[in-house]
Design a protein around this motif. Structure first.
Motif: not given
Length: 304
Positions: A147-152, A196-200, A230-232
């Motif tokens: 998650h952190r690496a993806t954000v960066l 939908e659930r991932l988007r929310r 969130r990770a998915e």
């Protein structure tokens, strides 16, 4: 040969300016440490803090060199923007996920996809851990690292704070502005195209800054389930954006004709069709919430 009055005066002014810049740097050295600490919780533990401090020092020196007190801007505010810009430049040039993290993340992704195909639903953290023969806590730690690496790696996703504050003070070139607009548009299109659930979860957590517990209460699930969603979503977003900008970076599916591969292909196609080229370059783009609403309207119309 004697120096002229003008030359002596110029040398005196240069010396005074140099001393002024050195005083600014010395006085505001703690600012570098503060900004580095401010973003340190967003980066994996193996990132070298000394490298970030060095980049921040360079940003501080550049700020002192270009600072004009007559513009009426406080130096600490001006320097903070330059330091953040220097840190972002440093981060842009690196892949903060180590090779071991990348290798383990690929294994986790493959196990998740295999279990999804087998179970007909998204597997739980415990199920993924059992398939990988590791502790559930190890899976969650890997999810957080990815998650952190993806954000960066996608600085457009620096949404846990003020994205504006991470921009360098220098004006963008026209080419850089166009590329940034296009990437931002693909990001919001990719978010709006999520299930939908991932988007929310993504919009609630990153764009509306809601807590995990708040989202868990709304969705009627546990907080750990929200973390898993969130990770998915982030893994799917990464492939979705890459499918439009860097197709060669998209991981090949083990079963190209399988259900997971078909769903991803449909997701990629939806991102591609979400906005026109002109809309992607608009200087005043739609918000991700509005794009999500339009996506829902299209889905509802298609279902009729």
């Amino acid at each position: 040969m004697a120096l002229g009055v003008g030359t002596v005066k110029a040398n005196t002014i240069d010396a005074e300016r140099k001393q002024y810049e050195q005083d600014l740097v010395q006085e505001h050295l703690p600012l570098v440490g503060y900004v580095v600490s401010e973003i340190s919780h967003r980066i994996p533990s193996h990132v070298s803090r000394s490298d970030l401090v060095s980049a921040g020092m360079l940003g501080l020196a550049q700020a002192a060199r270009s600072f004009d007190p007559e513009r009426g801007i406080a130096f600490d505010r001006f320097a903070s923007t330059r330091i953040r810009g220097a840190l972002l430049d440093e981060l842009r040039g690196r892949d903060w996920a180590s090779r071991s993290v990348r290798a383990r993340a690929r294994g986790m992704t493959q196990a998740t996809e295999d279990l999804t195909a087998k179970l007909g639903r998204t597997p739980t953290t415990d199920e993924v851990a059992k398939a990988l023969d590791v502790e559930p806590g190890s899976v969650q730690k890997l999810v957080d690292d990815v998650h952190r690496a993806t954000v960066l790696n996608y600085e457009s996703l620096v949404l846990e704070g003020d994205a504006e504050s991470f921009l360098a003070a220098d004006a963008e070139s026209p080419e850089e502005a166009i590329v940034a607009r296009e990437r931002r548009s693909y990001l919001t299109d990719a978010v709006s195209a999520l299930p939908e659930r991932l988007r929310r979860v993504v919009i609630g957590y990153f764009f509306e800054e809601r807590s995990m517990q708040d989202l868990a209460d709304e969705l009627g699930v546990s907080e750990s389930r929200v973390s898993q969603l969130r990770a998915e979503a982030l893994l799917l977003l990464k492939d979705g954006i890459n499918s439009q900008l860097e197709p060669e970076q998209v991981t090949e599916e083990a079963r190209p004709n399988g259900r997971v591969a078909r769903r991803k292909a449909a997701y990629y196609a939806q991102i591609a069709a979400s906005s026109s080229y002109r809309a992607r370059l608009d200087s005043d783009p739609e918000s991700v919430q509005r794009k999500a609403e339009r996506a829902d309207e299209r889905r509802a119309a298609a279902a009729v």
